[in-house]
Scaffold this motif. Structure first.
Motif, PDB file in Angstrom:
ATOM      1  N   ASP A 148      -4.869   2.223  -3.220  1.00 32.06           N
ATOM      2  CA  ASP A 148      -4.561   0.774  -2.999  1.00 32.06           C
ATOM      3  C   ASP A 148      -5.177  -0.291  -3.777  1.00 32.06           C
ATOM      4  O   ASP A 148      -4.876  -1.524  -3.714  1.00 32.06           O
ATOM      5  CB  ASP A 148      -5.281   0.658  -1.345  1.00 32.06           C
ATOM      6  CG  ASP A 148      -4.766   1.679  -0.374  1.00 32.06           C
ATOM      7  OD1 ASP A 148      -3.193   2.093  -0.589  1.00 32.06           O
ATOM      8  OD2 ASP A 148      -5.253   1.944   0.472  1.00 32.06           O
ATOM      9  N   MET A 177       0.994  -1.364  -0.095  1.00 31.53           N
ATOM     10  CA  MET A 177       0.091   0.037   0.052  1.00 31.53           C
ATOM     11  C   MET A 177       0.883   1.352   0.007  1.00 31.53           C
ATOM     12  O   MET A 177       1.944   1.086   0.803  1.00 31.53           O
ATOM     13  CB  MET A 177      -0.728   0.061   1.180  1.00 31.53           C
ATOM     14  CG  MET A 177      -2.046  -1.023   1.104  1.00 31.53           C
ATOM     15  SD  MET A 177      -3.347  -0.476   2.312  1.00 31.53           S
ATOM     16  CE  MET A 177      -3.068  -1.404   3.770  1.00 31.53           C
ATOM     17  N   GLU A 178       0.332   2.185  -0.689  1.00 29.78           N
ATOM     18  CA  GLU A 178       1.116   3.350  -0.623  1.00 29.78           C
ATOM     19  C   GLU A 178       1.200   4.291   0.521  1.00 29.78           C
ATOM     20  O   GLU A 178       0.157   4.217   1.425  1.00 29.78           O
ATOM     21  CB  GLU A 178       0.419   4.579  -1.820  1.00 29.78           C
ATOM     22  CG  GLU A 178       0.118   3.771  -3.127  1.00 29.78           C
ATOM     23  CD  GLU A 178       1.277   3.919  -4.034  1.00 29.78           C
ATOM     24  OE1 GLU A 178       2.192   4.817  -3.725  1.00 29.78           O
ATOM     25  OE2 GLU A 178       1.570   3.330  -4.739  1.00 29.78           O
ATOM     26  N   ASP A 179       2.185   4.754   1.122  1.00 29.97           N
ATOM     27  CA  ASP A 179       2.339   5.610   2.171  1.00 29.97           C
ATOM     28  C   ASP A 179       1.677   6.993   2.061  1.00 29.97           C
ATOM     29  O   ASP A 179       1.455   7.504   2.895  1.00 29.97           O
ATOM     30  CB  ASP A 179       3.871   5.776   2.577  1.00 29.97           C
ATOM     31  CG  ASP A 179       4.377   4.153   3.067  1.00 29.97           C
ATOM     32  OD1 ASP A 179       3.659   3.606   3.462  1.00 29.97           O
ATOM     33  OD2 ASP A 179       5.718   3.932   3.054  1.00 29.97           O
ATOM     34  N   THR A 196      -0.041  12.133   3.985  1.00 30.46           N
ATOM     35  CA  THR A 196       0.177  10.854   4.925  1.00 30.46           C
ATOM     36  C   THR A 196      -1.028  10.208   4.976  1.00 30.46           C
ATOM     37  O   THR A 196      -1.904  10.749   5.144  1.00 30.46           O
ATOM     38  CB  THR A 196       0.984  11.092   5.988  1.00 30.46           C
ATOM     39  OG1 THR A 196       0.295  11.609   7.023  1.00 30.46           O
ATOM     40  CG2 THR A 196       2.480  11.853   5.731  1.00 30.46           C
ATOM     41  N   ARG A 197      -0.710   8.729   5.322  1.00 34.23           N
ATOM     42  CA  ARG A 197      -2.215   8.048   5.658  1.00 34.23           C
ATOM     43  C   ARG A 197      -2.725   8.621   7.094  1.00 34.23           C
ATOM     44  O   ARG A 197      -3.840   8.685   7.157  1.00 34.23           O
ATOM     45  CB  ARG A 197      -1.799   6.618   5.980  1.00 34.23           C
ATOM     46  CG  ARG A 197      -1.549   5.800   4.656  1.00 34.23           C
ATOM     47  CD  ARG A 197      -1.948   4.310   4.695  1.00 34.23           C
ATOM     48  NE  ARG A 197      -1.711   3.807   3.170  1.00 34.23           N
ATOM     49  CZ  ARG A 197      -2.617   3.503   2.332  1.00 34.23           C
ATOM     50  NH1 ARG A 197      -3.872   3.775   2.959  1.00 34.23           N
ATOM     51  NH2 ARG A 197      -2.622   3.175   1.350  1.00 34.23           N
ATOM     52  N   LYS A 198      -1.914   8.990   7.796  1.00 32.51           N
ATOM     53  CA  LYS A 198      -2.350   9.764   9.114  1.00 32.51           C
ATOM     54  C   LYS A 198      -3.246  10.711   8.715  1.00 32.51           C
ATOM     55  O   LYS A 198      -4.140  10.998   9.722  1.00 32.51           O
ATOM     56  CB  LYS A 198      -0.908   9.864  10.102  1.00 32.51           C
ATOM     57  CG  LYS A 198      -1.335  10.636  11.585  1.00 32.51           C
ATOM     58  CD  LYS A 198      -0.246  11.174  12.149  1.00 32.51           C
ATOM     59  CE  LYS A 198      -0.154  12.847  11.840  1.00 32.51           C
ATOM     60  NZ  LYS A 198       0.834  13.202  12.186  1.00 32.51           N
ATOM     61  N   LEU A 204      -0.813   9.270  -0.306  1.00 28.22           N
ATOM     62  CA  LEU A 204      -2.191   9.460  -1.088  1.00 28.22           C
ATOM     63  C   LEU A 204      -2.424  10.913  -1.733  1.00 28.22           C
ATOM     64  O   LEU A 204      -2.191  11.820  -0.898  1.00 28.22           O
ATOM     65  CB  LEU A 204      -3.310   9.344  -0.454  1.00 28.22           C
ATOM     66  CG  LEU A 204      -3.149   7.862   0.462  1.00 28.22           C
ATOM     67  CD1 LEU A 204      -4.443   7.833   1.486  1.00 28.22           C
ATOM     68  CD2 LEU A 204      -3.558   6.803  -0.476  1.00 28.22           C
ATOM     69  N   LYS A 233     -10.866   9.449   6.743  1.00 28.29           N
ATOM     70  CA  LYS A 233     -11.186   7.933   7.631  1.00 28.29           C
ATOM     71  C   LYS A 233     -12.157   7.176   6.526  1.00 28.29           C
ATOM     72  O   LYS A 233     -13.149   7.939   6.048  1.00 28.29           O
ATOM     73  CB  LYS A 233     -11.848   8.250   8.934  1.00 28.29           C
ATOM     74  CG  LYS A 233     -11.053   8.713   9.838  1.00 28.29           C
ATOM     75  CD  LYS A 233      -9.592   8.169   9.869  1.00 28.29           C
ATOM     76  CE  LYS A 233      -8.579   8.832  10.893  1.00 28.29           C
ATOM     77  NZ  LYS A 233      -7.375   9.060  10.594  1.00 28.29           N
ATOM     78  N   TYR A 276       0.328  15.554  -1.632  1.00 26.43           N
ATOM     79  CA  TYR A 276      -0.096  14.365  -1.051  1.00 26.43           C
ATOM     80  C   TYR A 276      -0.150  14.382   0.444  1.00 26.43           C
ATOM     81  O   TYR A 276       0.286  15.567   0.862  1.00 26.43           O
ATOM     82  CB  TYR A 276       1.257  12.999  -1.270  1.00 26.43           C
ATOM     83  CG  TYR A 276       1.320  12.967  -2.724  1.00 26.43           C
ATOM     84  CD1 TYR A 276       0.841  11.845  -3.142  1.00 26.43           C
ATOM     85  CD2 TYR A 276       2.271  13.709  -3.644  1.00 26.43           C
ATOM     86  CE1 TYR A 276       1.178  11.383  -4.547  1.00 26.43           C
ATOM     87  CE2 TYR A 276       2.866  13.373  -4.829  1.00 26.43           C
ATOM     88  CZ  TYR A 276       2.129  12.224  -4.975  1.00 26.43           C
ATOM     89  OH  TYR A 276       2.399  12.006  -6.469  1.00 26.43           O
ATOM     90  N   PHE A 321      -9.266   3.541  -0.828  1.00 27.70           N
ATOM     91  CA  PHE A 321      -8.536   4.399  -1.661  1.00 27.70           C
ATOM     92  C   PHE A 321      -8.171   3.720  -2.792  1.00 27.70           C
ATOM     93  O   PHE A 321      -7.718   2.635  -2.971  1.00 27.70           O
ATOM     94  CB  PHE A 321      -7.064   4.985  -1.111  1.00 27.70           C
ATOM     95  CG  PHE A 321      -7.348   5.381   0.364  1.00 27.70           C
ATOM     96  CD1 PHE A 321      -7.932   6.698   0.388  1.00 27.70           C
ATOM     97  CD2 PHE A 321      -7.011   4.833   1.600  1.00 27.70           C
ATOM     98  CE1 PHE A 321      -8.294   7.430   1.528  1.00 27.70           C
ATOM     99  CE2 PHE A 321      -7.183   5.724   2.830  1.00 27.70           C
ATOM    100  CZ  PHE A 321      -7.892   6.992   2.823  1.00 27.70           C
ATOM    101  N   ALA A 353      -4.870  11.216   6.054  1.00 26.32           N
ATOM    102  CA  ALA A 353      -5.950  10.707   4.926  1.00 26.32           C
ATOM    103  C   ALA A 353      -7.534  10.576   5.744  1.00 26.32           C
ATOM    104  O   ALA A 353      -7.599  10.657   7.169  1.00 26.32           O
ATOM    105  CB  ALA A 353      -5.767   9.432   4.531  1.00 26.32           C
TER     106      ALA A 353
END
Length: 170
Positions: free
Chosen positions: A101, A1-3, A85-87, A5, A91, A83, A98, A89
């Protein structure tokens, strides 16, 4: 998975005070108001930019970054992608994913003995459409609806599908 997005792409400068016009690649353009920072693509990776101000114009977000204060300074970042980060992103709800993904996941239909790879997700408004490259060289489009998408197994990177009659040319 991408770190990371992607949430947008800088299309042009805006005004003389270092603002940029951003084309959003996220479902909710207003999400920029909730972001404190984004990652800017660079030739050597990414660098963090801190959002100082957000305005909206038509379908665009107008962003002001702490790191830039003039038109000349932001000229260098035109065309670059932004971009999160997933943090940072959004919910996801149940059965939401995503697109980054999903791309590259293996796709199987056990009834028709089809196997392929998800190559793209087309957003149509009514529902997404999955572009699938079959292992026999054919390409087909499958609506991302519950009648067709039986299961998405993110851990094993496998999508189980059912091809409705008439969707695949034989």
């Amino acid at each position: 998975m991408e770190d990371l997005l992607q949430v947008g792409a800088i299309t042009s400068t805006h005004g003389v005070h270092g603002e940029v016009k951003v084309f959003p690649t996220t479902d909710d353009v207003k999400r920029f108001s909730k972001l404190k920072e984004v990652e800017l693509e660079t030739t050597s990776g990414t660098t963090t930019l801190h959002i100082k101000g957000v305005k909206y114009f038509k379908q665009f977000a107008i962003l002001k970054f702490e790191e830039f204060d003039s038109l000349n300074a932001v000229e260098t970042i035109k065309g670059k992608k932004l971009y999160v980060t997933r943090k940072n992103a959004v919910k996801l709800q149940k059965d939401e994913y995503f697109i980054a993904d999903l791309i590259g996941m293996k796709v199987v239909d056990n009834v028709l003995q089809l196997e392929g790879t998800l190559t793209d997700v087309i957003q149509t408004g009514a529902n997404d459409v999955y572009d699938i490259a079959l292992s026999d060289g054919r390409q087909f489009l499958l609506p991302a609806i519950s009648d067709c998408i039986l299961n998405v197994d993110m851990e094993n990177r496998l999508i189980s599908i059912h091809v409705l009659e008439g969707l695949l040319d034989e």
